[in-house]
Design a protein around this motif. Structure first.
Motif, PDB file in Angstrom:
ATOM      1  N   ASN A 145     -32.447 -42.278   5.814  1.00  8.14           N
ATOM      2  CA  ASN A 145     -32.521 -41.714   4.170  1.00  8.14           C
ATOM      3  C   ASN A 145     -33.773 -41.879   3.481  1.00  8.14           C
ATOM      4  N   GLY A 149     -31.642 -39.271   1.639  1.00 10.18           N
ATOM      5  CA  GLY A 149     -31.438 -39.052   0.312  1.00 10.18           C
ATOM      6  C   GLY A 149     -32.759 -39.354  -0.202  1.00 10.18           C
ATOM      7  N   LEU A 150     -34.210 -39.299   0.086  1.00  5.83           N
ATOM      8  CA  LEU A 150     -35.264 -39.792  -0.831  1.00  5.83           C
ATOM      9  C   LEU A 150     -36.232 -37.247  -0.485  1.00  5.83           C
ATOM     10  N   ARG A 294     -43.396 -44.442  -1.015  1.00  6.06           N
ATOM     11  CA  ARG A 294     -41.614 -44.032  -2.601  1.00  6.06           C
ATOM     12  C   ARG A 294     -43.008 -43.846  -3.273  1.00  6.06           C
ATOM     13  N   TRP A 302     -40.885 -36.003  -2.413  1.00  6.71           N
ATOM     14  CA  TRP A 302     -39.979 -35.792  -1.632  1.00  6.71           C
ATOM     15  C   TRP A 302     -38.834 -36.035  -2.641  1.00  6.71           C
ATOM     16  N   GLU A 303     -39.008 -36.720  -3.846  1.00 12.30           N
ATOM     17  CA  GLU A 303     -38.146 -37.542  -4.977  1.00 12.30           C
ATOM     18  C   GLU A 303     -38.071 -35.446  -5.631  1.00 12.30           C
ATOM     19  N   ARG A 306     -36.204 -33.269  -3.373  1.00 15.35           N
ATOM     20  CA  ARG A 306     -34.329 -33.837  -3.229  1.00 15.35           C
ATOM     21  C   ARG A 306     -34.024 -32.834  -4.726  1.00 15.35           C
ATOM     22  N   GLY A 371     -30.436 -42.571  -1.533  1.00 14.46           N
ATOM     23  CA  GLY A 371     -32.217 -43.068  -1.888  1.00 14.46           C
ATOM     24  C   GLY A 371     -31.989 -44.100  -1.650  1.00 14.46           C
ATOM     25  N   SER A 372     -30.832 -45.870  -1.803  1.00 12.11           N
ATOM     26  CA  SER A 372     -30.027 -46.682  -2.272  1.00 12.11           C
ATOM     27  C   SER A 372     -31.166 -47.683  -0.787  1.00 12.11           C
ATOM     28  N   ARG A 420     -30.608 -42.597  -7.570  1.00 13.19           N
ATOM     29  CA  ARG A 420     -31.142 -41.834  -7.295  1.00 13.19           C
ATOM     30  C   ARG A 420     -32.259 -41.624  -8.722  1.00 13.19           C
TER      31      ARG A 420
END
Length: 442
Positions: A145, A149-150, A294, A302-303, A306, A371-372, A420
């Motif tokens: 993830n 995800g991130l 995070r 990272w976010e 993304r 992301g969760s 997200r």
């Protein structure tokens, strides 16, 4: 006679019965083409070597009919529920409020239940082994993830880091006699090193091209494990991997074992309970580190990567180090999980690290919600634990499994717990000075 039915969305033409039947007929035709050879005809090698076959047209007709009826039901549900806002419009507001409140306590409730599993199911070895397997995939899902995800980097070769961690512990423990607690950080460091090596060739790739390269990387690692027989043992794998100890105290029936020191009767279940709490601690460590990262600048980078890599680079963020840190962090957690897998099994071979494992972990991340953290845990519980519930269905188990995933992706395209939202955001819209915008307002 073609009765018309109200449209499913604003501005579209009314959908007729003929349209629904035509779409259902096309779906059934596609199913007939796909499953005619997979289900309609069964082949096996005979006793004398010749190919024998027999037909199962009844099963094929039942499947095609189910697709035809299911397509009609899906279209009707989409048409009736679409204009009213979906399924959520039929749920009262009080139920929505109750679910939102229950969602806040879901994660603590799952944690308490996980801590009590060895106490509740102490005499049920199957439940304990299944719990260990679920927690292993939860840890793998949380590690992937970080990358998918991130950071938004599609990785189809995550099983390679899983294999590096397992073989690192297996070879170091059997060759040099190192304990699990010494090899565990070494396995994570080596897996992170290979994650950086993977990150360098794919710095300029994205999307499907990135997925293809990572898939090839996973296959390269598997082929190296098979062919480098002098080190890895080849197809025979590595056996005799030592079991973990409680900081030097073995969980054996001998006089120096943990049971003898505590003055309690020895039971083989002690080791299983210890392994359960060990993987639970490793999974919680993975979750805690991911949440902390995070909130740091690297997690925000990272976010940003993304959401939009071009905008991320334009803001001055070093995308090279951002991608490498994402690959290295995710690979490190995969290496930890691999080391635990090796010490739990006591034997490892290349057959345990195929592409199917990468696909399963990726499905857990996507199904749970990229992301969760909570969504990944729920998805692993549903896919690994729920998969065991359908073991009695035998040949139809994969069909039920695939159908369930398709339905979830249709009704919950962002995953079970779609999340997200960025870590840092403006709570209110902020006006921009007229000097900064062409229109003269924010």
């Amino acid at each position: 006679m073609s009765a018309s039915i109200p449209a499913s969305s604003k501005g579209s033409e009314p959908v007729g019965v003929a349209f629904i039947l035509r779409k259902a007929f096309l779906s059934a035709l596609v199913a007939l083409g796909l499953f005619s050879l997979m289900i309609g005809v069964r082949t096996e090698a005979g006793q004398s070597g010749q190919l024998e076959y027999w037909t199962r047209f009844g099963d094929l007709a039942s499947l095609v009919g189910a697709v035809f009826v299911g397509s009609i039901v899906v279209e009707l549900l989409r048409m009736w529920l679409g204009p009213r806002g979906g399924l959520g419009s039929f749920v009262p507001q009080s139920v929505h409020s109750g679910l939102s409140v229950a969602g806040r306590y879901l994660a603590p409730a799952l944690l308490i239940f996980a801590l009590l599993v060895p106490v509740i199911f102490y005499n049920q070895r199957y439940i304990l082994d299944l719990g260990i397997l679920v927690l292993t995939y939860v840890m793998l899902g949380w590690g992937l993830n970080v990358v998918v995800g991130l950071a938004g980097l599609l990785d189809l070769g995550y099983v390679a880091f899983y294999a590096v961690g397992a073989y690192s512990y297996g070879l170091l423990s059997t060759t040099f006699g190192l304990s699990f607690w010494v090899c565990l950080p070494l396995a994570g460091i080596l897996a992170a090193f290979w994650g950086v090596l993977l990150g360098f060739p794919v710095l300029r790739l994205r999307g499907d091209y990135l997925a293809i390269v990572t898939l090839a990387f996973g296959e390269i690692i598997r082929l190296v494990l098979i062919n480098w027989q002098d080190v890895t043992g080849g197809p025979n794998g590595v056996s005799g991997i030592p079991r973990p100890s409680l900081f030097g105290i073995p969980l054996t029936p001998g006089p120096d074992g943990l049971a003898a020191l505590l003055g309690i009767p020895f039971s083989p279940t002690h080791r299983i309970v210890f392994l359960f709490y060990l993987i639970l601690a490793l999974a919680l460590l993975t979750n805690w580190v991911t949440i902390r990262l995070r909130r740091l600048p690297i997690g925000r980078a990272w976010e940003a990567l993304r959401e939009d890599e071009v905008a991320c680079r334009a803001l001055g963020i070093n995308t090279t180090t951002t991608k490498l840190t994402a690959f290295a962090t995710g690979a490190m957690f995969g290496g930890f999980a691999g080391a635990f897998f090796a010490t739990r099994q006591g034997f490892i071979s290349p057959e345990s690290f195929t592409f199917q494992e990468s696909a399963l972990v990726l499905a857990i991340v996507v199904l749970g919600g990229m992301g969760s953290q909570l969504g990944v845990a729920l998805s692993a519980l549903a896919m690994i634990g729920g998969f065991e519930l359908f073991r009695s269905l035998e040949v139809y188990r994969m069909l039920v499994f695939g159908l369930a995933m398709v339905l979830v992706m249709i009704w919950r395209p962002r995953g079970i717990v779609g999340h997200r939202a960025p870590t840092v955001f403006l709570e209110k819209s902020k006006a921009i000075s007229s000097d900064l915008v062409k229109e003269g307002h924010g």
